[in-house]
Design an enzyme around this catalytic site. Structure first.
Site, PDB file in Angstrom:
ATOM      1  N   CYS A   1      39.961  41.820  42.209  1.00 53.14           N
ATOM      2  CA  CYS A   1      38.900  40.922  41.740  1.00 53.14           C
ATOM      3  C   CYS A   1      39.460  39.686  41.056  1.00 53.14           C
ATOM      4  O   CYS A   1      38.794  39.043  40.238  1.00 53.14           O
ATOM      5  CB  CYS A   1      37.937  41.673  40.801  1.00 53.14           C
TER       6      CYS A   1
ATOM      7  N   TYR B   1      39.449  46.561  47.135  1.00 52.47           N
ATOM      8  CA  TYR B   1      39.935  47.591  48.062  1.00 52.47           C
ATOM      9  C   TYR B   1      38.869  48.656  48.224  1.00 52.47           C
ATOM     10  O   TYR B   1      38.184  49.021  47.264  1.00 52.47           O
ATOM     11  CB  TYR B   1      41.219  48.217  47.506  1.00 52.47           C
TER      12      TYR B   1
END
Length: 259
Positions: free
Chosen positions: A217, A118
């Site tokens: 991730c 993000y």
């Protein structure tokens, strides 16, 4: 009579001119910038640098000095956006199109390594467009130095940060067996003919609730944090930038000059 070592070499035996490595990095602060525009700008700078490297290939044969290649560091913040790297899984985005619109966010599949992350206001994003031929040709060392600069910057604020084996980025409570490891900086890069793009995302005053809409991730068992959350106060991004640039300059043995 002069010794033969003092005589000029014939043209055919002369050493080819070599360009000295360019250790100047031009820093461009783009402010709050749309992700698509910044990505296109990175691609433009990358293509221009690669074009110089192509022109330099026949330089020795033609008896001319190669052109020096430039280095850049783009610093910015982005409006709310999620990006998915080449090895990422689309299901790690937990919002559909309606959910993205509701949160004022966009989504992009991109050509860096890594999974989903993000970007948003309050996050310091850095995109180094470096020709590693000017520094060292080792992508792992490059990643570790980016991490090290962030680790030193956090130390300036009294925070002990480090790495977790097998994971990129910078973490707090990173020691093996720590109860609450928290990621404060993510990394994802691409390298073409030793020219880099993409880079790091350092959470300073970011709205961490946006990480709740992804599997950051691809990691399911660790938290995300920010400098603001750790210190209990907002931190000026310009202040963090200055610390970070100083550490990058020292680690890369480079001159960082603001354009």
């Amino acid at each position: 009579m002069s010794s033969s070592s003092s005589l000029p070499l014939p043209p055919s035996a002369s050493a080819a001119p070599v360009a000295a490595p360019n250790r100047v990095v031009v820093v461009k602060n783009l402010g709050l910038a749309a992700y698509e525009e910044t990505w296109a700008y990175q691609e433009e700078l990358l293509a221009a640098t690669l074009a110089i490297k192509v022109r330099n290939r026949p330089a020795a044969e033609e008896g001319r000095a190669p052109e020096p290649t430039p280095n850049y560091l783009l610093l910015c913040q982005h409006p709310h956006v999620y990006t998915l790297g080449k090895s990422g899984k689309p299901e790690h985005l937990l919002l559909d199109e309606e959910g993205l619109a509701r949160h004022g966010a966009t989504f992009h599949r991109i050509n860096r390594g890594g999974d989903i992350t993000y970007h948003g206001p309050g996050q310091l994003v850095g995109y180094p467009i470096l020709d590693l031929d000017n520094f060292f040709t080792d992508i792992h060392r490059y990643l570790r130095l980016l991490e090290e600069a962030v680790i030193h910057t956090l130390a300036d604020y009294g925070l002990a940060a480090g790495r977790i084996a097998g994971l990129t980025g910078v973490w707090l409570d990173f020691e093996e067996g720590a109860a609450n490891p928290r990621k404060i900086c993510a990394l994802g890069v691409k390298c073409s003919r030793w020219v880099t793009m993409h880079g790091f995302a350092f959470n300073i005053n970011a709205d961490l609730s946006y990480f709740g809409h992804i599997v950051p991730c691809g990691i399911t068992d660790k938290a995300v944090t920010s400098l603001q959350q750790e210190l209990g106060r907002a931190v000026p991004l310009a202040e963090v930038e200055q610390y970070l640039l100083g550490h990058l300059a020292a680690l890369f043995e480079a001159d960082f000059i603001t354009a």
